[in-house]
Design a protein around this motif. Structure first.
Motif, PDB file in Angstrom:
ATOM      1  N   ALA A  75       0.826  -1.211   0.000  1.00  0.00           N
ATOM      2  CA  ALA A  75       0.000   0.000   0.000  1.00  0.00           C
ATOM      3  C   ALA A  75       0.859   1.259   0.000  1.00  0.00           C
ATOM      4  CB  ALA A  75      -0.916   0.006   1.214  1.00  0.00           C
ATOM      5  N   TYR A  76       0.364   2.273  -0.698  1.00  0.00           N
ATOM      6  CA  TYR A  76       1.018   3.583  -0.745  1.00  0.00           C
ATOM      7  C   TYR A  76       0.005   4.673  -0.447  1.00  0.00           C
ATOM      8  CZ  TYR A  76       5.245   1.708  -2.901  1.00  0.00           C
ATOM      9  OH  TYR A  76       6.408   1.021  -3.140  1.00  0.00           O
ATOM     10  N   THR A  77       0.433   5.651   0.347  1.00  0.00           N
ATOM     11  CA  THR A  77      -0.329   6.880   0.547  1.00  0.00           C
ATOM     12  C   THR A  77       0.656   8.040   0.507  1.00  0.00           C
ATOM     13  OG1 THR A  77      -0.185   6.723   2.959  1.00  0.00           O
ATOM     14  CG2 THR A  77      -2.176   5.823   1.930  1.00  0.00           C
ATOM     15  N   ASN A  78       0.225   9.131  -0.059  1.00  0.00           N
ATOM     16  CA  ASN A  78       1.060  10.340  -0.134  1.00  0.00           C
ATOM     17  C   ASN A  78       2.436  10.064  -0.726  1.00  0.00           C
ATOM     18  OD1 ASN A  78      -0.982  11.924   1.149  1.00  0.00           O
ATOM     19  ND2 ASN A  78      -0.327  11.064   3.100  1.00  0.00           N
ATOM     20  N   GLY A  79       2.502   9.136  -1.676  1.00  0.00           N
ATOM     21  CA  GLY A  79       3.757   8.847  -2.356  1.00  0.00           C
ATOM     22  C   GLY A  79       4.723   7.971  -1.590  1.00  0.00           C
ATOM     23  N   ASN A  80       4.323   7.514  -0.405  1.00  0.00           N
ATOM     24  CA  ASN A  80       5.205   6.697   0.423  1.00  0.00           C
ATOM     25  C   ASN A  80       4.571   5.339   0.703  1.00  0.00           C
ATOM     26  OD1 ASN A  80       7.221   8.776   0.937  1.00  0.00           O
ATOM     27  ND2 ASN A  80       5.620   9.757   2.157  1.00  0.00           N
ATOM     28  N   GLU A  81       5.424   4.338   0.884  1.00  0.00           N
ATOM     29  CA  GLU A  81       4.898   3.037   1.272  1.00  0.00           C
ATOM     30  C   GLU A  81       4.231   3.171   2.634  1.00  0.00           C
ATOM     31  OE1 GLU A  81       6.483  -1.325   2.538  1.00  0.00           O
ATOM     32  OE2 GLU A  81       7.467  -0.446   0.784  1.00  0.00           O
ATOM     33  N   ALA A  82       2.960   2.776   2.694  1.00  0.00           N
ATOM     34  CA  ALA A  82       2.186   2.901   3.926  1.00  0.00           C
ATOM     35  C   ALA A  82       2.124   1.590   4.696  1.00  0.00           C
ATOM     36  CB  ALA A  82       0.772   3.383   3.608  1.00  0.00           C
ATOM     37  N   GLY A  83       2.331   0.484   3.994  1.00  0.00           N
ATOM     38  CA  GLY A  83       2.286  -0.802   4.670  1.00  0.00           C
ATOM     39  C   GLY A  83       2.398  -1.934   3.676  1.00  0.00           C
ATOM     40  N   ARG A  84       2.729  -3.107   4.203  1.00  0.00           N
ATOM     41  CA  ARG A  84       2.839  -4.296   3.360  1.00  0.00           C
ATOM     42  C   ARG A  84       2.349  -5.495   4.142  1.00  0.00           C
ATOM     43  NH1 ARG A  84       7.956  -5.688   0.923  1.00  0.00           N
ATOM     44  NH2 ARG A  84       7.938  -3.598   0.085  1.00  0.00           N
ATOM     45  N   PHE A  85       1.663  -6.345   3.422  1.00  0.00           N
ATOM     46  CA  PHE A  85       1.192  -7.626   3.956  1.00  0.00           C
ATOM     47  C   PHE A  85       1.735  -8.651   2.978  1.00  0.00           C
ATOM     48  CE2 PHE A  85      -2.914 -10.141   5.169  1.00  0.00           C
ATOM     49  CZ  PHE A  85      -2.170 -10.990   5.951  1.00  0.00           C
ATOM     50  N   VAL A  86       2.991  -9.015   3.194  1.00  0.00           N
ATOM     51  CA  VAL A  86       3.736  -9.806   2.229  1.00  0.00           C
ATOM     52  C   VAL A  86       4.143 -11.133   2.869  1.00  0.00           C
ATOM     53  CG1 VAL A  86       5.831  -9.898   0.823  1.00  0.00           C
ATOM     54  CG2 VAL A  86       4.611  -7.737   1.084  1.00  0.00           C
ATOM     55  N   SER A  87       3.658 -12.196   2.277  1.00  0.00           N
ATOM     56  CA  SER A  87       4.048 -13.542   2.692  1.00  0.00           C
ATOM     57  C   SER A  87       3.520 -14.520   1.662  1.00  0.00           C
ATOM     58  CB  SER A  87       3.483 -13.880   4.075  1.00  0.00           C
ATOM     59  OG  SER A  87       2.083 -14.093   4.003  1.00  0.00           O
ATOM     60  N   LYS A  88       3.940 -15.756   1.793  1.00  0.00           N
ATOM     61  CA  LYS A  88       3.440 -16.782   0.880  1.00  0.00           C
ATOM     62  C   LYS A  88       2.221 -17.483   1.465  1.00  0.00           C
ATOM     63  CE  LYS A  88       6.755 -19.970   2.707  1.00  0.00           C
ATOM     64  NZ  LYS A  88       6.804 -21.287   2.989  1.00  0.00           N
ATOM     65  N   ASP A  89       1.771 -17.060   2.643  1.00  0.00           N
ATOM     66  CA  ASP A  89       0.663 -17.709   3.323  1.00  0.00           C
ATOM     67  C   ASP A  89      -0.686 -17.300   2.734  1.00  0.00           C
ATOM     68  OD1 ASP A  89       2.492 -18.868   5.081  1.00  0.00           O
ATOM     69  OD2 ASP A  89       2.389 -17.148   6.439  1.00  0.00           O
ATOM     70  N   ARG A  90      -1.649 -18.220   2.826  1.00  0.00           N
ATOM     71  CA  ARG A  90      -3.032 -17.895   2.453  1.00  0.00           C
ATOM     72  C   ARG A  90      -3.530 -16.823   3.417  1.00  0.00           C
ATOM     73  NH1 ARG A  90      -7.128 -22.633   1.261  1.00  0.00           N
ATOM     74  NH2 ARG A  90      -5.809 -22.627  -0.583  1.00  0.00           N
ATOM     75  N   LYS A  91      -4.273 -15.874   2.884  1.00  0.00           N
ATOM     76  CA  LYS A  91      -4.763 -14.774   3.695  1.00  0.00           C
ATOM     77  C   LYS A  91      -6.287 -14.838   3.786  1.00  0.00           C
ATOM     78  CE  LYS A  91      -0.726 -12.288   2.307  1.00  0.00           C
ATOM     79  NZ  LYS A  91      -0.021 -13.494   1.926  1.00  0.00           N
ATOM     80  N   THR A  92      -6.805 -14.537   4.964  1.00  0.00           N
ATOM     81  CA  THR A  92      -8.251 -14.520   5.158  1.00  0.00           C
ATOM     82  C   THR A  92      -8.784 -13.110   4.940  1.00  0.00           C
ATOM     83  OG1 THR A  92      -8.131 -13.991   7.514  1.00  0.00           O
ATOM     84  CG2 THR A  92      -8.040 -16.343   6.902  1.00  0.00           C
ATOM     85  N   GLN A  93     -10.088 -13.014   4.776  1.00  0.00           N
ATOM     86  CA  GLN A  93     -10.713 -11.704   4.637  1.00  0.00           C
ATOM     87  C   GLN A  93     -10.441 -10.859   5.883  1.00  0.00           C
ATOM     88  OE1 GLN A  93     -14.775 -11.747   3.360  1.00  0.00           O
ATOM     89  NE2 GLN A  93     -15.041  -9.551   3.644  1.00  0.00           N
ATOM     90  N   GLU A  94     -10.512 -11.471   7.044  1.00  0.00           N
ATOM     91  CA  GLU A  94     -10.275 -10.748   8.295  1.00  0.00           C
ATOM     92  C   GLU A  94      -8.847 -10.213   8.369  1.00  0.00           C
ATOM     93  OE1 GLU A  94     -11.642 -13.898   8.130  1.00  0.00           O
ATOM     94  OE2 GLU A  94     -13.697 -13.207   8.395  1.00  0.00           O
ATOM     95  N   GLU A  95      -7.888 -10.996   7.941  1.00  0.00           N
ATOM     96  CA  GLU A  95      -6.486 -10.549   7.963  1.00  0.00           C
ATOM     97  C   GLU A  95      -6.261  -9.397   6.992  1.00  0.00           C
ATOM     98  OE1 GLU A  95      -4.026 -14.609   9.056  1.00  0.00           O
ATOM     99  OE2 GLU A  95      -4.759 -14.357   7.008  1.00  0.00           O
TER     100      GLU A  95
END
Length: 105
Positions: A75-95
């Motif tokens: 994710a990016y906001t205001n031209g900067n990386e705001a966050g990452r959810f990076v892995s090879k794991d299956r992700k749930t809607q809640e996560e």
């Protein structure tokens, strides 16, 4: 969800709007699991533009951004990386929703 077409488009979107890139691939079974829930997530987090990035078409971008597992979100906001959810794991809607809720707007 729009689909990334060029690396230049990635950099333009990242610089100019709140955006969440979802790194995926057609052959990825965990990616297919979350495909049906993504429209609901996009609707709930409409402050962000969601963009699908095909890992196989943008492998150099994945290397540049340290995206080695899919599905992953960057994710990016205001031209900067705001966050990452990076892995090879299956992700749930809640996560995914928890990740997006904690992003700066």
């Amino acid at each position: 969800m729009r689909t990334l077409t060029t690396t230049e488009e990635f950099h333009e979107l990242a610089a100019n709007k709140p955006v969440v890139f979802m790194f995926t691939a057609g052959w990825c079974p965990d990616c297919r699991v979350i495909d049906p829930i993504m429209p609901d997530i996009e609707s709930s987090f409409s402050d962000f533009t969601f963009v699908s990035v095909d890992r196989d078409n943008f492998i150099d971008l994945c290397i540049e951004k340290d995206i080695y597992g899919i599905p992953s979100f960057l994710a990016y906001t205001n031209g900067n990386e705001a966050g990452r959810f990076v892995s090879k794991d299956r992700k749930t809607q809640e996560e995914i929703e928890a990740f997006l809720t904690n992003l700066p707007k």
